[in-house]
Design an enzyme around this catalytic site. Structure first.
Site, mmCIF file in Angstrom:
data_model
loop_
_atom_site.group_PDB
_atom_site.id
_atom_site.type_symbol
_atom_site.label_atom_id
_atom_site.label_comp_id
_atom_site.label_asym_id
_atom_site.label_seq_id
_atom_site.Cartn_x
_atom_site.Cartn_y
_atom_site.Cartn_z
ATOM 1 N N CYS A 70 0.844 -1.204 0.000
ATOM 2 C CA CYS A 70 0.000 0.000 0.000
ATOM 3 C C CYS A 70 0.880 1.255 0.000
ATOM 4 C CB CYS A 70 -0.963 -0.004 1.178
ATOM 5 S SG CYS A 70 -0.239 -0.395 2.777
ATOM 6 N N GLY A 71 1.958 1.207 -0.756
ATOM 7 C CA GLY A 71 2.800 2.389 -0.915
ATOM 8 C C GLY A 71 3.468 2.800 0.393
#
Length: 292
Positions: free
Chosen positions: A88-89
């Site tokens: 998720c970055g």
């Protein structure tokens, strides 16, 4: 020079990865829509309840309820809200960096800091550090409900009332949009009316009192714990929506990057294949010339 077979395998692997990231993006987008609807419905109620309790705390005897007492202690607890999954970055990285920075600031002021962790990623990170983890909750975002907020709120309120800590801060990602989140450091215990209304408005307050029905103590016993449960639920919803938004953006970028790699390797494959064909033709022509 790599063989044509290895290049074909590499292209196939990139295509499979692209299919996976595209599917994860679609799943995250579907979950984001549901999470966004939930936080947009819960946020106004939670903000209004916080404002009501902050206003009430200005007009009551704070010593009449253990959750409203302000202490001059040195024990601080930091609730860190991360995700259970990765990919998720910078969602979790931003949280742990902000939390670590805040903890070091507290320790530099001579405060004793304990951590409570929500999410596996934060738990795994801080377990490898020297900071003490008092409590942890994992696996709650798969089926997030208000019961989780009740459990977390009960644990925090009980420990604050027992004196396990004097102040509680929470670090989490606030959902702004599908591609934007903001890391927030928010004070939960004790309730601070000046933070909610500002010092200027606090100075202009004329005082006054309320008429209570039922009695003030009975009202506070019901309202104050409920307030912290609602705030815990809002924070969990904010984090869940921000996580899905961050994952959707990360998977969208990964899908585009995979497409660029496929084009780049396919072009290199075609050049290598053409060079091999040209070499074979030159060998044939050279052999034919030698037979003359």
């Amino acid at each position: 020079m790599p063989s044509l077979q290895s290049l074909r395998r590499k292209i196939a692997a990139f295509k499979n990865t692209q299919k996976i990231t595209k599917a994860m993006k679609m799943v995250a987008a579907a979950k984001l829509k549901r999470s966004q609807d939930r936080i947009l419905c819960a946020r106004p109620y939670a903000h209004k309840m916080r404002r009501v309790l902050s206003n009430l705390s200005r007009r009551v005897n704070r010593s009449s309820h253990p959750l409203l007492q302000k202490r001059e202690g040195i024990k601080v607890e930091v609730l860190v809200v991360t995700s259970d999954r990765g990919l998720c970055g910078g969602f979790n990285g931003n949280i742990v960096r902000k939390s670590s920075e805040f903890v070091r600031q507290c320790e530099s002021r001579g405060l004793q800091v304990n951590l409570s962790i929500i999410g596996r990623k934060g738990r795994d990170y801080f377990r490898r550090r020297s900071w003490r983890i008092r409590q942890e909750w994992t696996g709650i975002f798969d089926k997030l409900s208000f019961e989780h907020a009740i459990d977390i709120g009960a644990d925090l309120t009980d420990n604050f009332a027992k004196g396990s800590f004097d102040e509680l801060y929470v670090v989490y990602n606030e959902f702004k949009s599908a591609i934007q989140q903001r890391v927030i450091v928010e004070k939960l215990f004790p309730v601070d009316a000046q933070v909610e209304f500002g010092s200027a408005q606090m100075e202009g307050t004329t005082g006054g009192s309320y008429l209570y029905e039922p009695e003030e103590a009975e009202l506070l016993d019901a309202l104050v714990p409920k307030h912290f449960q609602v705030q815990a639920y809002r924070i969990l919803l904010e984090s869940a929506a921000a996580e899905h938004g961050a994952r959707m953006a990360a998977m969208d970028g990964a899908t585009r990057n995979a497409g660029q790699l496929i084009k780049k390797v396919t072009l290199y494959y075609n050049k290598t294949r053409q060079a091999a064909i040209t070499k074979e033709l030159m060998d044939i022509v050279g052999g034919a010339e030698a037979l003359k």
